[in-house]
Design a protein around this motif. Structure first.
Motif, PDB file in Angstrom:
ATOM      1  N   MET A 180       8.324  -1.750  -5.169  1.00  0.00           N
ATOM      2  CA  MET A 180       8.128  -1.721  -3.715  1.00  0.00           C
ATOM      3  C   MET A 180       7.656  -2.892  -3.310  1.00  0.00           C
ATOM      4  O   MET A 180       8.190  -3.258  -1.957  1.00  0.00           O
ATOM      5  CB  MET A 180       7.075  -0.630  -3.397  1.00  0.00           C
ATOM      6  CG  MET A 180       6.923  -0.112  -1.988  1.00  0.00           C
ATOM      7  SD  MET A 180       8.444   0.988  -1.434  1.00  0.00           S
ATOM      8  CE  MET A 180       8.020   2.181  -2.105  1.00  0.00           C
ATOM      9  N   ALA A 183      10.766  -4.913  -3.044  1.00  0.00           N
ATOM     10  CA  ALA A 183      11.762  -4.298  -1.968  1.00  0.00           C
ATOM     11  C   ALA A 183      11.431  -4.864  -0.284  1.00  0.00           C
ATOM     12  O   ALA A 183      12.298  -5.327   0.218  1.00  0.00           O
ATOM     13  CB  ALA A 183      11.755  -2.865  -2.078  1.00  0.00           C
ATOM     14  N   VAL A 184      10.046  -4.942  -0.114  1.00  0.00           N
ATOM     15  CA  VAL A 184       9.698  -4.924   1.301  1.00  0.00           C
ATOM     16  C   VAL A 184       9.753  -6.841   1.610  1.00  0.00           C
ATOM     17  O   VAL A 184       9.990  -7.134   2.569  1.00  0.00           O
ATOM     18  CB  VAL A 184       8.162  -4.789   1.622  1.00  0.00           C
ATOM     19  CG1 VAL A 184       8.160  -3.175   1.398  1.00  0.00           C
ATOM     20  CG2 VAL A 184       7.321  -5.372   0.556  1.00  0.00           C
ATOM     21  N   PRO A 187      14.270  -7.028   1.499  1.00  0.00           N
ATOM     22  CA  PRO A 187      14.908  -5.793   2.150  1.00  0.00           C
ATOM     23  C   PRO A 187      16.462  -5.689   2.037  1.00  0.00           C
ATOM     24  O   PRO A 187      17.162  -4.662   2.135  1.00  0.00           O
ATOM     25  CB  PRO A 187      14.280  -5.410   3.410  1.00  0.00           C
ATOM     26  CG  PRO A 187      14.161  -6.753   3.909  1.00  0.00           C
ATOM     27  CD  PRO A 187      13.700  -7.530   2.840  1.00  0.00           C
ATOM     28  N   TYR A 190      18.277  -4.449  -1.350  1.00  0.00           N
ATOM     29  CA  TYR A 190      18.169  -3.114  -1.821  1.00  0.00           C
ATOM     30  C   TYR A 190      18.460  -1.885  -0.803  1.00  0.00           C
ATOM     31  O   TYR A 190      18.020  -2.115   0.396  1.00  0.00           O
ATOM     32  CB  TYR A 190      16.663  -2.857  -2.496  1.00  0.00           C
ATOM     33  CG  TYR A 190      16.433  -3.851  -3.647  1.00  0.00           C
ATOM     34  CD1 TYR A 190      16.937  -3.692  -4.858  1.00  0.00           C
ATOM     35  CD2 TYR A 190      15.429  -4.734  -3.070  1.00  0.00           C
ATOM     36  CE1 TYR A 190      16.626  -4.667  -5.890  1.00  0.00           C
ATOM     37  CE2 TYR A 190      15.338  -5.933  -4.130  1.00  0.00           C
ATOM     38  CZ  TYR A 190      15.708  -5.659  -5.422  1.00  0.00           C
ATOM     39  OH  TYR A 190      15.532  -6.780  -6.241  1.00  0.00           O
ATOM     40  N   ARG A 191      19.118  -0.893  -1.307  1.00  0.00           N
ATOM     41  CA  ARG A 191      19.526   0.038  -0.283  1.00  0.00           C
ATOM     42  C   ARG A 191      18.606   1.341  -0.445  1.00  0.00           C
ATOM     43  O   ARG A 191      18.617   2.247   0.198  1.00  0.00           O
ATOM     44  CB  ARG A 191      20.955   0.688  -0.593  1.00  0.00           C
ATOM     45  CG  ARG A 191      22.001  -0.352  -0.612  1.00  0.00           C
ATOM     46  CD  ARG A 191      22.230  -1.076   0.705  1.00  0.00           C
ATOM     47  NE  ARG A 191      23.192  -1.900   0.868  1.00  0.00           N
ATOM     48  CZ  ARG A 191      24.521  -1.356   1.001  1.00  0.00           C
ATOM     49  NH1 ARG A 191      24.855  -0.142   1.437  1.00  0.00           N
ATOM     50  NH2 ARG A 191      25.540  -2.463   1.111  1.00  0.00           N
ATOM     51  N   VAL A 193      14.366   2.579  -2.878  1.00  0.00           N
ATOM     52  CA  VAL A 193      13.274   2.291  -3.554  1.00  0.00           C
ATOM     53  C   VAL A 193      12.939   3.781  -4.057  1.00  0.00           C
ATOM     54  O   VAL A 193      12.681   4.607  -3.494  1.00  0.00           O
ATOM     55  CB  VAL A 193      12.265   1.533  -2.826  1.00  0.00           C
ATOM     56  CG1 VAL A 193      11.269   0.999  -3.921  1.00  0.00           C
ATOM     57  CG2 VAL A 193      12.734   0.203  -2.167  1.00  0.00           C
ATOM     58  N   ILE A 243       5.844  -2.049   5.192  1.00  0.00           N
ATOM     59  CA  ILE A 243       6.834  -0.866   4.850  1.00  0.00           C
ATOM     60  C   ILE A 243       7.937  -0.791   6.084  1.00  0.00           C
ATOM     61  O   ILE A 243       9.009  -0.246   5.748  1.00  0.00           O
ATOM     62  CB  ILE A 243       5.906   0.289   4.812  1.00  0.00           C
ATOM     63  CG1 ILE A 243       7.008   1.410   4.046  1.00  0.00           C
ATOM     64  CG2 ILE A 243       5.235   0.911   6.120  1.00  0.00           C
ATOM     65  CD1 ILE A 243       7.448   1.157   2.953  1.00  0.00           C
ATOM     66  N   LEU A 246      11.666  -1.497   5.596  1.00  0.00           N
ATOM     67  CA  LEU A 246      12.592  -0.606   4.653  1.00  0.00           C
ATOM     68  C   LEU A 246      12.772   0.779   5.474  1.00  0.00           C
ATOM     69  O   LEU A 246      13.312   1.625   4.927  1.00  0.00           O
ATOM     70  CB  LEU A 246      11.717  -0.093   3.361  1.00  0.00           C
ATOM     71  CG  LEU A 246      11.357  -1.424   2.631  1.00  0.00           C
ATOM     72  CD1 LEU A 246      10.715  -0.698   1.240  1.00  0.00           C
ATOM     73  CD2 LEU A 246      12.800  -2.119   2.081  1.00  0.00           C
ATOM     74  N   ASP A 247      12.475   0.804   6.808  1.00  0.00           N
ATOM     75  CA  ASP A 247      13.025   2.318   7.414  1.00  0.00           C
ATOM     76  C   ASP A 247      14.266   2.082   7.548  1.00  0.00           C
ATOM     77  O   ASP A 247      15.116   1.120   7.807  1.00  0.00           O
ATOM     78  CB  ASP A 247      12.581   1.723   9.078  1.00  0.00           C
ATOM     79  CG  ASP A 247      12.585   2.978   9.772  1.00  0.00           C
ATOM     80  OD1 ASP A 247      12.232   3.959   9.413  1.00  0.00           O
ATOM     81  OD2 ASP A 247      12.644   2.941  10.950  1.00  0.00           O
ATOM     82  N   LYS A 249      15.953   3.434   4.739  1.00  0.00           N
ATOM     83  CA  LYS A 249      16.542   3.527   3.494  1.00  0.00           C
ATOM     84  C   LYS A 249      15.793   4.513   2.894  1.00  0.00           C
ATOM     85  O   LYS A 249      14.697   5.055   2.955  1.00  0.00           O
ATOM     86  CB  LYS A 249      16.007   2.053   2.712  1.00  0.00           C
ATOM     87  CG  LYS A 249      16.363   0.756   3.281  1.00  0.00           C
ATOM     88  CD  LYS A 249      16.063  -0.334   2.670  1.00  0.00           C
ATOM     89  CE  LYS A 249      16.581  -1.719   3.541  1.00  0.00           C
ATOM     90  NZ  LYS A 249      17.867  -1.943   3.070  1.00  0.00           N
ATOM     91  N   MET A 251      13.724   6.447   0.287  1.00  0.00           N
ATOM     92  CA  MET A 251      12.751   6.127  -0.620  1.00  0.00           C
ATOM     93  C   MET A 251      11.986   7.547  -1.371  1.00  0.00           C
ATOM     94  O   MET A 251      11.847   8.491  -0.602  1.00  0.00           O
ATOM     95  CB  MET A 251      11.594   5.304   0.204  1.00  0.00           C
ATOM     96  CG  MET A 251      11.985   4.055   0.359  1.00  0.00           C
ATOM     97  SD  MET A 251      10.787   3.057   1.385  1.00  0.00           S
ATOM     98  CE  MET A 251      11.049   3.649   3.143  1.00  0.00           C
TER      99      MET A 251
END
Length: 332
Positions: A180, A183-184, A187, A190-191, A193, A243, A246-247, A249, A251
């Motif tokens: 995570m 990923a952040v 971003p 990655y599509r 997490v 976070i 990643l809005d 995507k 998760m």
């Protein structure tokens, strides 16, 4: 300090005594060709089955060869997405660094066999949190995992194994925070997490103390990772604080309640500290959820029964597959 951070530090120490305290993974010497700029490259591919191989990659960032397990679909004609899965704190130890905990402890080989996806699992990374450490650690060595996983490895995987550049990253326990956090910070790479039993909010001293304690139990100095607990680098690597990037995507976040699930039988048991660890991770996950909710970010949560052990993470992999598939753009 409140009582539960001390409890988790003792719990981490208990897990260490049941594992291999202070044993660092093998480190090979870097090439000495000083006339050429070092580049990441595949050193060897060792197939174990037609759909499974161990790939050794030279990492300039790590200054050593790094092994990864790769699972391939039976049909390899078309380009396909890649799922990266990160290990727990003792990644590689129990197999003498011959395979990932994922392939050793779960049914992932069978589960992924019919899915049109590459699966890549680093072998090793004990207590490294799959991040770039500020300093080389006397026990845990040189850790530049974030650079390896985001810049060096993906182009090699896509080239050698017909990847299409669409990625999802995930992990369990230590690897959940690692995934995570990566990923952040990346971003666009990655599509989606997935994170199982990871402390995804490193915003409070208590959660940072718990993470630092886990590094210490493996002989490492946590100050070498992101600096002292108050250092801004901890904020930079805190998923809960970022976070919003990643809005939108897919998760999936799962965590147990610290109690065993009788329906899993032996697979649902753990060491005596498994309940304590999962109880702390539960509080941390609830804190992460509050921050994600406040940011308006949608996450699929699974607040389930269970301890801090592989039987539950194997179950989580199955339950998370629809989220993974959506991120990868493949059939469920």
């Amino acid at each position: 300090m409140s009582k539960w951070p001390r409890a988790v530090a003792l719990a981490c120490a208990g897990v260490a005594m049941t594992g291999s305290l202070g044993v660092a993974e093998p480190v090979a010497a870097a090439p000495h060709d000083t006339n050429a700029r070092e580049v990441a490259r595949v050193l060897s591919i060792s197939p174990t089955t037609p759909t499974r191989a161990t790939v050794t990659v030279y990492s300039p960032a790590m200054q050593r060869p790094v092994r990864v397990s790769v699972l391939l679909p039976s049909d390899r004609e078309k380009r396909r997405p890649t799922l990266y899965l990160l290990d727990g704190i003792d990644g590689g130890i129990y197999t003498n660094y011959t395979q990932s905990g994922w392939t050793f402890q779960t049914d992932i080989v069978k589960f992924m066999a019919d899915k049109p996806v590459n699966v890549v699992m680093p072998i090793g990374g004990m207590a490294a949190y799959y991040t770039d450490w500020q300093k080389t650690d006397p026990v845990l060595g040189r850790n530049r995992w974030e650079t390896f996983l985001t810049k060096e490895l993906p182009p090699l995987i896509d080239k050698r194994f017909n990847g299409n550049g669409r990625n999802v990253i995930g992990g369990l326990s230590m690897g959940a925070l690692g995934a995570m956090s990566i990923a952040v910070r990346h971003p666009d790479l990655y599509r989606g997490v997935v994170a199982f039993s990871g402390c995804l909010d490193q915003g409070s001293p208590e959660y940072r103390q718990a993470t630092a304690a886990s590094v210490s139990t493996r002989g490492g100095n946590p100050d070498n990772m992101w600096g002292p607990l108050g250092h801004s680098s901890w904020d930079d690597h805190n998923p809960a604080a970022h976070i919003e990037v990643l809005d939108g995507k897919p998760m999936y976040v799962s965590v147990g309640n610290g109690l065993p699930d009788p329906s899993l039988g032996i697979a649902g048991l753990a060491s005596p500290v498994g309940g304590v660890l999962e109880g702390v991770v539960l509080q941390c996950t609830q804190s992460f959820k509050r921050r994600a909710d406040a940011a308006g970010v949608q996450v699929t949560y699974d607040f389930r029964s269970g301890l801090h052990s592989w039987g539950y993470w194997n179950q989580d992999l199955h339950r998370a597959w629809p989220t993974i598939a959506k991120g990868l753009g493949v059939r469920r």
